[in-house]
Design a protein around this motif. Sequence first.
Motif, PDB file in Angstrom:
ATOM      1  N   UNK A  18       0.819  -1.205   0.000  1.00  0.00           N
ATOM      2  CA  UNK A  18       0.000   0.000   0.000  1.00  0.00           C
ATOM      3  C   UNK A  18       0.859   1.264   0.000  1.00  0.00           C
ATOM      4  N   UNK A  19       0.355   2.282  -0.701  1.00  0.00           N
ATOM      5  CA  UNK A  19       1.108   3.529  -0.850  1.00  0.00           C
ATOM      6  C   UNK A  19       1.583   4.082   0.493  1.00  0.00           C
ATOM      7  N   UNK A  20       0.735   3.999   1.532  1.00  0.00           N
ATOM      8  CA  UNK A  20       1.083   4.653   2.802  1.00  0.00           C
ATOM      9  C   UNK A  20       2.280   3.990   3.502  1.00  0.00           C
ATOM     10  N   UNK A  21       2.626   2.767   3.123  1.00  0.00           N
ATOM     11  CA  UNK A  21       3.765   2.087   3.756  1.00  0.00           C
ATOM     12  C   UNK A  21       5.034   2.128   2.896  1.00  0.00           C
ATOM     13  N   UNK A  22       4.909   2.673   1.700  1.00  0.00           N
ATOM     14  CA  UNK A  22       5.993   2.539   0.722  1.00  0.00           C
ATOM     15  C   UNK A  22       7.269   3.237   1.170  1.00  0.00           C
ATOM     16  N   UNK A  23       7.134   4.436   1.688  1.00  0.00           N
ATOM     17  CA  UNK A  23       8.322   5.194   2.100  1.00  0.00           C
ATOM     18  C   UNK A  23       9.059   4.468   3.223  1.00  0.00           C
ATOM     19  N   UNK A  24       8.320   3.950   4.195  1.00  0.00           N
ATOM     20  CA  UNK A  24       8.953   3.248   5.323  1.00  0.00           C
ATOM     21  C   UNK A  24       9.702   2.013   4.828  1.00  0.00           C
ATOM     22  N   UNK A  25       9.105   1.300   3.876  1.00  0.00           N
ATOM     23  CA  UNK A  25       9.737   0.086   3.346  1.00  0.00           C
ATOM     24  C   UNK A  25      10.999   0.446   2.554  1.00  0.00           C
ATOM     25  N   UNK A  26      10.880   1.476   1.725  1.00  0.00           N
ATOM     26  CA  UNK A  26      12.032   1.970   0.937  1.00  0.00           C
ATOM     27  C   UNK A  26      13.184   2.369   1.864  1.00  0.00           C
ATOM     28  N   UNK A  27      12.833   3.132   2.921  1.00  0.00           N
ATOM     29  CA  UNK A  27      13.872   3.604   3.852  1.00  0.00           C
ATOM     30  C   UNK A  27      14.527   2.435   4.590  1.00  0.00           C
ATOM     31  N   UNK A  28      13.726   1.428   4.945  1.00  0.00           N
ATOM     32  CA  UNK A  28      14.277   0.256   5.637  1.00  0.00           C
ATOM     33  C   UNK A  28      15.250  -0.495   4.719  1.00  0.00           C
ATOM     34  N   UNK A  29      14.907  -0.588   3.436  1.00  0.00           N
ATOM     35  CA  UNK A  29      15.801  -1.242   2.477  1.00  0.00           C
ATOM     36  C   UNK A  29      17.088  -0.447   2.313  1.00  0.00           C
ATOM     37  N   UNK A  30      16.930   0.873   2.246  1.00  0.00           N
ATOM     38  CA  UNK A  30      18.120   1.704   2.075  1.00  0.00           C
ATOM     39  C   UNK A  30      19.035   1.588   3.292  1.00  0.00           C
ATOM     40  N   UNK A  31      18.430   1.555   4.492  1.00  0.00           N
ATOM     41  CA  UNK A  31      19.210   1.407   5.724  1.00  0.00           C
ATOM     42  C   UNK A  31      19.954   0.068   5.734  1.00  0.00           C
ATOM     43  N   UNK A  32      19.388  -0.930   5.049  1.00  0.00           N
ATOM     44  CA  UNK A  32      20.020  -2.248   4.976  1.00  0.00           C
ATOM     45  C   UNK A  32      21.088  -2.316   3.881  1.00  0.00           C
ATOM     46  N   UNK A  33      21.323  -1.190   3.209  1.00  0.00           N
ATOM     47  CA  UNK A  33      22.390  -1.145   2.215  1.00  0.00           C
ATOM     48  C   UNK A  33      21.952  -1.390   0.783  1.00  0.00           C
ATOM     49  N   UNK A  34      20.649  -1.442   0.547  1.00  0.00           N
ATOM     50  CA  UNK A  34      20.167  -1.618  -0.830  1.00  0.00           C
ATOM     51  C   UNK A  34      20.275  -0.272  -1.549  1.00  0.00           C
ATOM     52  N   UNK A  35      20.880  -0.279  -2.730  1.00  0.00           N
ATOM     53  CA  UNK A  35      21.205   0.958  -3.450  1.00  0.00           C
ATOM     54  C   UNK A  35      20.025   1.417  -4.310  1.00  0.00           C
ATOM     55  N   UNK A  36      19.546   2.657  -4.123  1.00  0.00           N
ATOM     56  CA  UNK A  36      18.499   3.169  -5.022  1.00  0.00           C
ATOM     57  C   UNK A  36      19.021   3.238  -6.461  1.00  0.00           C
ATOM     58  N   UNK A  37      18.265   2.700  -7.394  1.00  0.00           N
ATOM     59  CA  UNK A  37      18.677   2.644  -8.796  1.00  0.00           C
ATOM     60  C   UNK A  37      17.575   3.231  -9.667  1.00  0.00           C
ATOM     61  N   UNK A  38      17.981   3.946 -10.705  1.00  0.00           N
ATOM     62  CA  UNK A  38      17.024   4.586 -11.590  1.00  0.00           C
ATOM     63  C   UNK A  38      16.621   3.691 -12.753  1.00  0.00           C
ATOM     64  N   UNK A  39      15.689   4.181 -13.539  1.00  0.00           N
ATOM     65  CA  UNK A  39      15.184   3.390 -14.648  1.00  0.00           C
ATOM     66  C   UNK A  39      16.209   3.266 -15.779  1.00  0.00           C
ATOM     67  N   UNK A  40      17.246   4.109 -15.762  1.00  0.00           N
ATOM     68  CA  UNK A  40      18.345   3.967 -16.721  1.00  0.00           C
ATOM     69  C   UNK A  40      19.056   2.639 -16.521  1.00  0.00           C
ATOM     70  N   UNK A  41      19.430   2.348 -15.278  1.00  0.00           N
ATOM     71  CA  UNK A  41      20.100   1.077 -14.964  1.00  0.00           C
ATOM     72  C   UNK A  41      19.155  -0.095 -15.236  1.00  0.00           C
TER      73      UNK A  41
END
Lengths: 131, 366
Positions: B205-228
């Motif tokens: 759900x949209x309302x949880x997306x930011x928290x999930x994204x931030x948790x992944x980033x904190x775990x070292x997952x690298x944000x990647x764009x649609x170019x990659x």
Amino acid sequence: MSEIPGDLKFNKSHEWARVEDDGTVRVGISDHAQSQLGDLVYVELPEIGSSVEAGNAAAVLESVKAASDIYSPVSGEVVEVNELLSDKPETINADAFGEGWIFAVRPSDRSELDQLLDAKAYEELIEHDEQ
Amino acid sequence: MTEKTVLNATHRALGAHMVDFGGWDMPVNYGSQIEEHHAVRRNAGMFDVSHMTIVDLHGARVKDFLRHLLANSIDKLKVTGKALYSCMLNEQGGVIDDLIVYYLGDTFYRTVVNAATRAKDLAWITQQAKAFDVEVKERPELSMIAVQGPHAREKVLALVHEVDRARIEKLAKFTAAAAQGPGGMPLFVARTGYTGEDGFEVMLPAEHTLAFWNALQAAGVVPCGLGARDTLRLEAGMNLYGQDMDETVSPWEANLGWTIALDAGRDFIGRKALEAQKAAGVTRVMVGLVLDGKGVLRHGQKVLTANGDGVILSGSFAPTLDKAIAFARIPVGEPGAVRVDIRGRELPVHIVKYPFVRDGKPCDGI
């Protein structure tokens, strides 16, 4: 984004020109331009001895995304090219205003330099771009 | 008007270069597309793919409907959660879109279609669904994050509630299941992707997306764009709708014959045209190209063969291979010495079997 050196002149299409002590004009692209292009992977350099005209395509930069023509800011004869870019095109991403220069021209008409933007006018142009 | 995902401000705060992508304002990279590409091949990266269109299909006759709508056979899906890749064709056998469909119950399937084709897909699906009394329900309130790379699954699993973890860890490839994420947020976890690496695509759900994204980033997952994402899927040999196929191209001509199921007695849209084309002989084929010299293969460049000219479909510098690769559509037959016209110069290329890269490594012959 790195500071724009005050001794550079610019095309509106984001190439810079620097007049060297020997009178030749060194050409590259701005830091803003490299950032917009993204990672560079191939540079097609002009041939030494070829003639270029102000405003005409003289080199091609290929980023992962796209190919872009590089327009010479001045007319004249190509006297030097940056061979480093053949193996390390990413030098332009790392140091667009310095080690990432592309070619040097012996200008045939120095008054063309007066048509270019100075560093301050170029800065205003890219600020306008970003809005 | 340009649409935005719920992570739009997050992408901008991360310094992303934003571009219009099928009517959506999306990150093309966060600085270096090549570094993002390598992060996915070597470790774990994540993509906001919330622009993609999630459509749920409900009804007693939904299976019959999908037997009619899709060129691949929905009957291949026998286990709940299993997914299928398929083309959706017009009567002429041209590709309206490619999609993934998940089997979630005998009266419930979920499909994910492309963002750029959203309006025409919804119109087509809705029109075809009427005769089967199937409800077509878009799910715009769901976001989707693709977490991809050799370490992607373990990063997601660490965020899955412990009561669900063992089950999600055992999830087979091309299968999905529901699970609880941080704080009990509801996740739909699919072991699918568009990069050639292992990983998950997670709908939530949209309302949880930011928290999930931030948790992944904190775990070292690298944000990647649609170019990659584009260079990764090209290396992995995956088609991009609009570039590699469209309504004027049949699956035979897009190397998607493996997705056509000519099972006995199934009357799917486009079948007659596909069978006629096969009987008459397919005149164009899609091949993989590698450029060994310097330069970059690009969409639209002319390909010269012994049997006439072809054209580059998807083409790019391939970061894993450090050279340019492409898909091209060329006339059928022995092609001879193949060249590509790059700015008026004919450069030699060679035809290869793809994928070009699988599980982080160049494939044989590349």
